[in-house]
Design a protein around this motif. Structure first.
Motif, PDB file in Angstrom:
ATOM      1  N   ASP A 354       0.864  -1.181   0.000  1.00 46.01           N
ATOM      2  CA  ASP A 354       0.000   0.000   0.000  1.00 46.01           C
ATOM      3  C   ASP A 354       0.902   1.233   0.000  1.00 46.01           C
ATOM      4  O   ASP A 354       2.041   1.175  -0.497  1.00 46.01           O
ATOM      5  CB  ASP A 354      -0.967  -0.033   1.185  1.00 46.01           C
ATOM      6  CG  ASP A 354      -0.258  -0.197   2.523  1.00 46.01           C
ATOM      7  OD1 ASP A 354       0.974  -0.005   2.584  1.00 46.01           O
ATOM      8  OD2 ASP A 354      -0.937  -0.518   3.524  1.00 46.01           O
ATOM      9  N   TYR A 359       2.858   1.485  -2.982  1.00 46.98           N
ATOM     10  CA  TYR A 359       1.915   0.670  -3.763  1.00 46.98           C
ATOM     11  C   TYR A 359       2.613  -0.422  -4.578  1.00 46.98           C
ATOM     12  O   TYR A 359       2.070  -0.934  -5.540  1.00 46.98           O
ATOM     13  CB  TYR A 359       1.067   1.574  -4.663  1.00 46.98           C
ATOM     14  CG  TYR A 359       0.448   2.708  -3.895  1.00 46.98           C
ATOM     15  CD1 TYR A 359      -0.679   2.512  -3.114  1.00 46.98           C
ATOM     16  CD2 TYR A 359       1.026   3.982  -3.921  1.00 46.98           C
ATOM     17  CE1 TYR A 359      -1.222   3.554  -2.361  1.00 46.98           C
ATOM     18  CE2 TYR A 359       0.480   5.021  -3.189  1.00 46.98           C
ATOM     19  CZ  TYR A 359      -0.638   4.798  -2.406  1.00 46.98           C
ATOM     20  OH  TYR A 359      -1.174   5.828  -1.659  1.00 46.98           O
ATOM     21  N   ASN A 382      -2.525  -4.096  -5.232  1.00 57.08           N
ATOM     22  CA  ASN A 382      -1.833  -3.351  -6.305  1.00 57.08           C
ATOM     23  C   ASN A 382      -0.953  -4.212  -7.208  1.00 57.08           C
ATOM     24  O   ASN A 382      -0.131  -3.676  -7.971  1.00 57.08           O
ATOM     25  CB  ASN A 382      -0.999  -2.198  -5.708  1.00 57.08           C
ATOM     26  CG  ASN A 382      -1.878  -1.150  -5.053  1.00 57.08           C
ATOM     27  OD1 ASN A 382      -2.820  -0.645  -5.661  1.00 57.08           O
ATOM     28  ND2 ASN A 382      -1.592  -0.831  -3.801  1.00 57.08           N
TER      29      ASN A 382
END
Length: 631
Positions: A354, A359, A382
């Motif tokens: 994250d 990400y 992601n």
């Protein structure tokens, strides 16, 4: 032989038609039973003389689940729970804000490995907990929140503090339920606690309408059955009597109150072997460890031993800080981004791609990536954009690393790679110490204060982080002393956790020096809990970095927009607030900076003697975190 559909239809009709009345009657009886529970009531006696109440069953379930602490802010809806818990020798801790009750339960869950429990009254009592419940959800912390509610028969009729509480908590909790009769209390709580601790842990919510918690006589009186009256009154009385009888029917029959088995996903042998084959060929491996790694069932010491046996360099984040002790040959603290770009094999052990790992953009695109997480969504977060796992293991991270080490034994990691990372650490820490000696425009250098705290804190110190800029700086300077000796909010980045977290921490670790690292902004959320520390004899030390502002926001806002609007505070005398709540406090500024080390020593000594201490450290501005982003 021919086959006649007409004959078949006639045969079916002749068979079904005689059964239709029975079926209709059966459906009607089923609907009546579902609504009024007539048959259950008839077959399970209601003890109208009993003085027992539903809170007693709640207390028994909590005791049998080894719950030691119940956090609350009192309210009439939940009084039976509080009294029953006290009778079961569960320590009831009342706080000054409901949100602190859930934060404290969260801390207990993280530190004890057991369920953390809080209970608050209906309506505004519950709405005050929402931020803490969401924080527990994102931190994957098993917390049971029990809330009072209006009587079921009065819901939606304008009762005091009556709102749709279930709609608030369903998006935040793994399990939500309303208990509508006493016989359902034990099975509902057992299931809730099981769900909270299974899979990816998280918060659960159980709602208790007030008439489920109080005794039969009181509920009958409050329901308002009137004597005499006409035909309609008799119908109303019959309905109300049935309503109360259903609540208490079979209430005191023996039921299991012991824990249900918890479901935890485990890695397969094939997954461990695949990961072992990849790691065995690595030249520049690294492990990024997240909070989830410290979850039960694997003890922290066993995880530490496995990591040390592997010998792979590690970066620790969140609750895993301190896992390898204050000083470790394999732990790296600085310049993680550079390492991740150079590593040829990366193990994400409970870590998530994250914002904390940009990400997934922080990872070397050519690296072999082994991702381990209990939660499927977090495991693949992601991966559709910036990274791809070579091996994705939906399982307990602690168990995985222990099994991986058993499979591999000790890796012979290139000493040049390890030395390179450790050298970067050393260079950065020299630079930090040099920075701490610089004079600020006014007041004290925040790095100097934190450096002094680091040097004076004992090896038995548990650190609680609650703040923005000051805590962001502290993360570079302070070294947690051991496993489960560091608490921060987690991925939600919540301000205000300090008071509740410290309360739960001191109760779980009474022999530890509990230190809260506060920013002056975050202090405002929970400084009232100094009253709780005093009343419940849970002394802590609070170190406040007071720069008279929301500096983490101001640091970006002023250069970007040329305005400090809404970011300014005052150099307030927070030490006096602590004194007003029964603690003690002292201001540290340039007038007494030469005594700083002795002030810290005395603060720890006073805390060990039962007094909570707040050190209001006036700090100036530095460029240490220049360029840091707060969104």
């Amino acid at each position: 032989m021919g086959f006649s559909w007409c004959c078949l239809q006639d045969a079916l009709l002749n068979t079904v038609y005689p059964l239709l009345p029975i079926a209709i009657v059966g459906i009607i009886l089923w609907l009546i039973e579902r609504k009024f529970h007539v048959f259950y009531i008839l077959s399970h006696k209601v003890d109208t003389s009993s003085e027992r109440h539903g809170g007693e069953i709640v207390g028994q379930v909590l005791k049998d689940h080894n719950v030691k602490f119940l956090f609350c802010l009192s309210g009439g809806h939940i009084s039976p729970i509080l009294v029953a818990a006290e009778n079961q020798k569960i320590r009831v801790i009342d706080v000054r804000d409901e949100v602190a009750a859930v934060f404290a339960a969260d801390a207990v869950a993280r530190l004890s490995g057991n369920i953390g429990v809080a209970t608050v009254t209906a309506g505004p009592g519950l709405t005050n907990t929402v931020t803490a419940v969401k924080n527990a959800q994102m931190a994957e912390s098993p917390v049971l929140l029990m809330g009072g509610a209006a009587a079921s028969i009065l819901k939606g009729r304008g009762a005091l503090q009556d709102i749709d509480q279930m709609s608030l908590f369903k998006p935040l909790c793994k399990f939500t339920a309303t208990v509508t009769c006493v016989r359902d209390i034990a099975p509902t709580l057992r299931q809730a606690i099981k769900v909270a601790q299974s899979g990816t842990p998280g918060p659960v919510f159980v709602e208790f309408p007030i008439d489920v918690l109080y005794n039969y006589k009181l509920v009958m009186r409050e329901v308002g059955v009137k004597q005499g009256g006409g035909f309609m009154q008799k119908i109303v009385n019959s309905y109300l009597q049935n309503y109360v009888n259903n609540i208490f029917s079979g209430a005191w029959e023996s039921r299991d109150t012991t824990p249900l088995p918890v479901d935890i996903p485990m890695p397969s042998l094939e997954q461990v072997n695949t990961a072992a084959a990849i790691l065995s060929k690595a030249k520049t491996p690294v492990i990024v460890i997240g909070s989830q790694t410290l979850l039960p069932p694997t003890p922290a010491d066993q995880i530490r031993q496995s990591l040390e046996a592997l010998g792979v360099p590690c970066y620790l984040g969140g609750m895993s800080r301190g896992l390898l002790g204050k000083n470790s040959d394999i732990q790296c603290r600085q310049k993680r981004g550079e390492c991740l770009k150079e590593a040829d094999t990366i193990i994400l052990l409970g870590s998530v791609c994250d914002f904390r790992l940009s990400y997934g953009r922080s990872l070397n695109r050519k690296a072999k990536i082994i991702a381990v997480n209990r939660d499927k969504g977090q495991l693949w977060r992601n991966s559709d954009m910036f990274w791809k796992p070579t091996v994705a293991v939906q399982a307990d991270a602690g168990t995985f690393i222990v099994e991986l080490q058993k499979r591999l034994g000790k890796l012979h990691v290139d000493t040049e790679w390890v030395n390179k990372l450790k050298q970067r650490d050393a260079e950065k820490e020299v630079a930090n110490r040099k920075k701490s000696e610089e004079e600020t425009d006014k007041h004290l250098n925040p790095l100097k204060i934190l450096q002094t705290l680091e040097e004076e804190a004992s090896d038995n110190t548990l650190m609680v982080a609650d703040g923005g800029d000051f805590v962001g700086t502290a993360a570079y300077i302070l070294r947690p002393r051991g496993p489960l000796l560091w608490l921060d909010p987690g991925a939600f980045g919540t301000l205000g956790v300090g008071g509740g977290f410290a309360l739960g921490a001191k109760l779980c670790r009474p022999d530890c020096d509990v230190v809260i690292i506060y920013g002056d902004g975050s202090l405002g959320y929970s400084v009232a809990e100094f009253d709780t520390f005093t009343r419940h004899k849970t002394p802590v030390v609070a170190v406040v970095g007071n720069d008279a502002g929301w500096t983490q926001i101001s640091r970006e806002q002023v250069p970007m927009f040329g305005s400090n609007v809404a970011c300014g505070l005052e150099y307030s005398s927070y030490e006096l607030v602590a004194k007003g709540y029964g603690g003690d406090g002292l201001k540290i500024d340039r007038s007494n900076q030469s005594e700083m080390r002795e002030i810290f020593k005395k603060a720890f000594a006073d805390s060990r003697n039962g007094k909570s201490i707040l050190l209001n450290c006036l700090i100036g501005k530095t460029n240490f975190r220049e360029g840091s982003i707060s969104v």
